[in-house]
Write a protein that holds these residues in place. Structure first.
Motif, PDB file in Angstrom:
ATOM      1  N   VAL A  70       0.859  -1.186   0.000  1.00  0.00           N
ATOM      2  CA  VAL A  70       0.000   0.000   0.000  1.00  0.00           C
ATOM      3  C   VAL A  70       0.894   1.235   0.000  1.00  0.00           C
ATOM      4  CG1 VAL A  70      -1.907  -1.123   1.223  1.00  0.00           C
ATOM      5  CG2 VAL A  70      -0.098  -0.011   2.535  1.00  0.00           C
ATOM      6  N   TRP A  71       0.353   2.379  -0.342  1.00  0.00           N
ATOM      7  CA  TRP A  71       1.144   3.608  -0.313  1.00  0.00           C
ATOM      8  C   TRP A  71       1.502   3.952   1.129  1.00  0.00           C
ATOM      9  CZ3 TRP A  71      -2.721   6.404  -3.969  1.00  0.00           C
ATOM     10  CH2 TRP A  71      -2.434   6.056  -5.292  1.00  0.00           C
ATOM     11  N   ARG A  72       2.727   4.416   1.312  1.00  0.00           N
ATOM     12  CA  ARG A  72       3.209   4.782   2.651  1.00  0.00           C
ATOM     13  C   ARG A  72       2.485   6.007   3.184  1.00  0.00           C
ATOM     14  NH1 ARG A  72       9.329   5.316   2.570  1.00  0.00           N
ATOM     15  NH2 ARG A  72       8.788   6.991   1.145  1.00  0.00           N
ATOM     16  N   GLU A  73       2.321   7.021   2.354  1.00  0.00           N
ATOM     17  CA  GLU A  73       1.622   8.255   2.728  1.00  0.00           C
ATOM     18  C   GLU A  73       2.274   9.007   3.887  1.00  0.00           C
ATOM     19  OE1 GLU A  73      -2.412   6.803   3.273  1.00  0.00           O
ATOM     20  OE2 GLU A  73      -2.810   7.032   1.136  1.00  0.00           O
ATOM     21  N   ALA A  74       3.607   9.087   3.880  1.00  0.00           N
ATOM     22  CA  ALA A  74       4.299   9.903   4.877  1.00  0.00           C
ATOM     23  C   ALA A  74       3.888  11.363   4.712  1.00  0.00           C
ATOM     24  CB  ALA A  74       5.816   9.757   4.735  1.00  0.00           C
ATOM     25  N   THR A  75       3.664  11.757   3.465  1.00  0.00           N
ATOM     26  CA  THR A  75       3.113  13.064   3.109  1.00  0.00           C
ATOM     27  C   THR A  75       2.009  12.810   2.082  1.00  0.00           C
ATOM     28  OG1 THR A  75       4.683  13.370   1.290  1.00  0.00           O
ATOM     29  CG2 THR A  75       5.347  14.226   3.447  1.00  0.00           C
ATOM     30  N   THR A  86       3.960  -1.000   7.785  1.00  0.00           N
ATOM     31  CA  THR A  86       4.806   0.183   7.659  1.00  0.00           C
ATOM     32  C   THR A  86       3.950   1.431   7.490  1.00  0.00           C
ATOM     33  OG1 THR A  86       6.665  -1.072   6.773  1.00  0.00           O
ATOM     34  CG2 THR A  86       6.617   1.277   6.284  1.00  0.00           C
ATOM     35  N   ARG A  87       2.864   1.331   6.734  1.00  0.00           N
ATOM     36  CA  ARG A  87       1.989   2.497   6.599  1.00  0.00           C
ATOM     37  C   ARG A  87       1.373   2.859   7.949  1.00  0.00           C
ATOM     38  NH1 ARG A  87      -2.774   3.256   2.258  1.00  0.00           N
ATOM     39  NH2 ARG A  87      -3.758   1.560   3.375  1.00  0.00           N
ATOM     40  N   THR A  88       0.973   1.866   8.722  1.00  0.00           N
ATOM     41  CA  THR A  88       0.418   2.129  10.049  1.00  0.00           C
ATOM     42  C   THR A  88       1.456   2.816  10.928  1.00  0.00           C
ATOM     43  OG1 THR A  88      -1.096   0.247   9.888  1.00  0.00           O
ATOM     44  CG2 THR A  88      -0.585   1.048  12.104  1.00  0.00           C
ATOM     45  N   GLN A  89       2.703   2.337  10.879  1.00  0.00           N
ATOM     46  CA  GLN A  89       3.789   2.953  11.644  1.00  0.00           C
ATOM     47  C   GLN A  89       4.004   4.397  11.208  1.00  0.00           C
ATOM     48  OE1 GLN A  89       5.901   1.604  14.215  1.00  0.00           O
ATOM     49  NE2 GLN A  89       6.349   3.794  14.369  1.00  0.00           N
ATOM     50  N   THR A  90       3.944   4.641   9.907  1.00  0.00           N
ATOM     51  CA  THR A  90       4.135   5.987   9.364  1.00  0.00           C
ATOM     52  C   THR A  90       3.057   6.936   9.875  1.00  0.00           C
ATOM     53  OG1 THR A  90       5.204   5.091   7.400  1.00  0.00           O
ATOM     54  CG2 THR A  90       4.310   7.328   7.227  1.00  0.00           C
ATOM     55  N   LYS A  91       1.823   6.484   9.867  1.00  0.00           N
ATOM     56  CA  LYS A  91       0.728   7.322  10.369  1.00  0.00           C
ATOM     57  C   LYS A  91       0.911   7.603  11.865  1.00  0.00           C
ATOM     58  CE  LYS A  91      -2.730   6.025   6.935  1.00  0.00           C
ATOM     59  NZ  LYS A  91      -2.911   7.326   6.331  1.00  0.00           N
ATOM     60  N   ASP A  92       1.361   6.605  12.617  1.00  0.00           N
ATOM     61  CA  ASP A  92       1.595   6.795  14.047  1.00  0.00           C
ATOM     62  C   ASP A  92       2.740   7.786  14.280  1.00  0.00           C
ATOM     63  OD1 ASP A  92       1.049   5.854  16.874  1.00  0.00           O
ATOM     64  OD2 ASP A  92       3.195   5.384  16.701  1.00  0.00           O
ATOM     65  N   ASP A  93       3.805   7.644  13.494  1.00  0.00           N
ATOM     66  CA  ASP A  93       4.926   8.591  13.618  1.00  0.00           C
ATOM     67  C   ASP A  93       4.472  10.010  13.301  1.00  0.00           C
ATOM     68  OD1 ASP A  93       6.860   6.706  14.385  1.00  0.00           O
ATOM     69  OD2 ASP A  93       7.291   6.191  12.298  1.00  0.00           O
ATOM     70  N   ASN A  94       3.659  10.176  12.272  1.00  0.00           N
ATOM     71  CA  ASN A  94       3.140  11.507  11.933  1.00  0.00           C
ATOM     72  C   ASN A  94       2.295  12.066  13.074  1.00  0.00           C
ATOM     73  OD1 ASN A  94       4.396  11.382   9.448  1.00  0.00           O
ATOM     74  ND2 ASN A  94       2.531  11.070   8.287  1.00  0.00           N
ATOM     75  N   ALA A  95       1.491  11.217  13.688  1.00  0.00           N
ATOM     76  CA  ALA A  95       0.612  11.662  14.774  1.00  0.00           C
ATOM     77  C   ALA A  95       1.407  12.096  16.009  1.00  0.00           C
ATOM     78  CB  ALA A  95      -0.364  10.547  15.150  1.00  0.00           C
ATOM     79  N   HIS A  96       2.564  11.495  16.227  1.00  0.00           N
ATOM     80  CA  HIS A  96       3.380  11.812  17.403  1.00  0.00           C
ATOM     81  C   HIS A  96       4.539  12.764  17.101  1.00  0.00           C
ATOM     82  CE1 HIS A  96       1.300   8.147  18.754  1.00  0.00           C
ATOM     83  NE2 HIS A  96       1.338   8.762  19.919  1.00  0.00           N
ATOM     84  N   ALA A  97       4.584  13.284  15.903  1.00  0.00           N
ATOM     85  CA  ALA A  97       5.717  14.111  15.470  1.00  0.00           C
ATOM     86  C   ALA A  97       5.998  15.272  16.419  1.00  0.00           C
ATOM     87  CB  ALA A  97       5.475  14.629  14.046  1.00  0.00           C
TER      88      ALA A  97
END
Length: 104
Positions: A70-75, A86-97
């Motif tokens: 699936v698309w990572r969607e970091a941005t 990895t996408r779930t991790q990316t969304k979590d990292d964005n939420a806690h940035a």
């Protein structure tokens, strides 16, 4: 103020608004401007995912991910294909940035 010839002026990185807290580094998934603070392991994963991006697409001209990715969607424009975890991790990292930046 004039510094002695032996002194070196060093910026106080801890006071910079874009500095990660100890234990975190910039993700740089979408390039050097991606300053979401993540663990070094997540940064390494993003680099690896970027290196394998072409092999995870239907074709070079089609950003559709092959089955299982699936698309990572970091941005908003990040179309690198990664695992769903990895996408779930990316969304979590964005939420806690914001909580991972010095001074927060």
């Amino acid at each position: 103020m004039v510094l002695p010839a032996t002194a070196v002026a060093v910026p106080n990185l801890l006071s910079q608004p874009d500095t990660c807290k100890s234990g975190y580094v910039w993700r740089e998934a979408t390039g050097p401007g991606d300053h979401v603070c993540v663990t070094p392991g997540v940064r390494a994963q993003a680099k690896d995912d970027n290196a394998h991006a072409a092999a995870r697409r239907v074709s070079p001209s089609d950003p559709t991910c092959i089955s299982g990715y699936v698309w990572r969607e970091a941005t908003a424009n990040d179309l690198v294909c990664v695992t769903p975890g990895t996408r779930t991790q990316t969304k979590d990292d964005n939420a806690h940035a914001a909580s991972r930046v010095q001074g927060s």
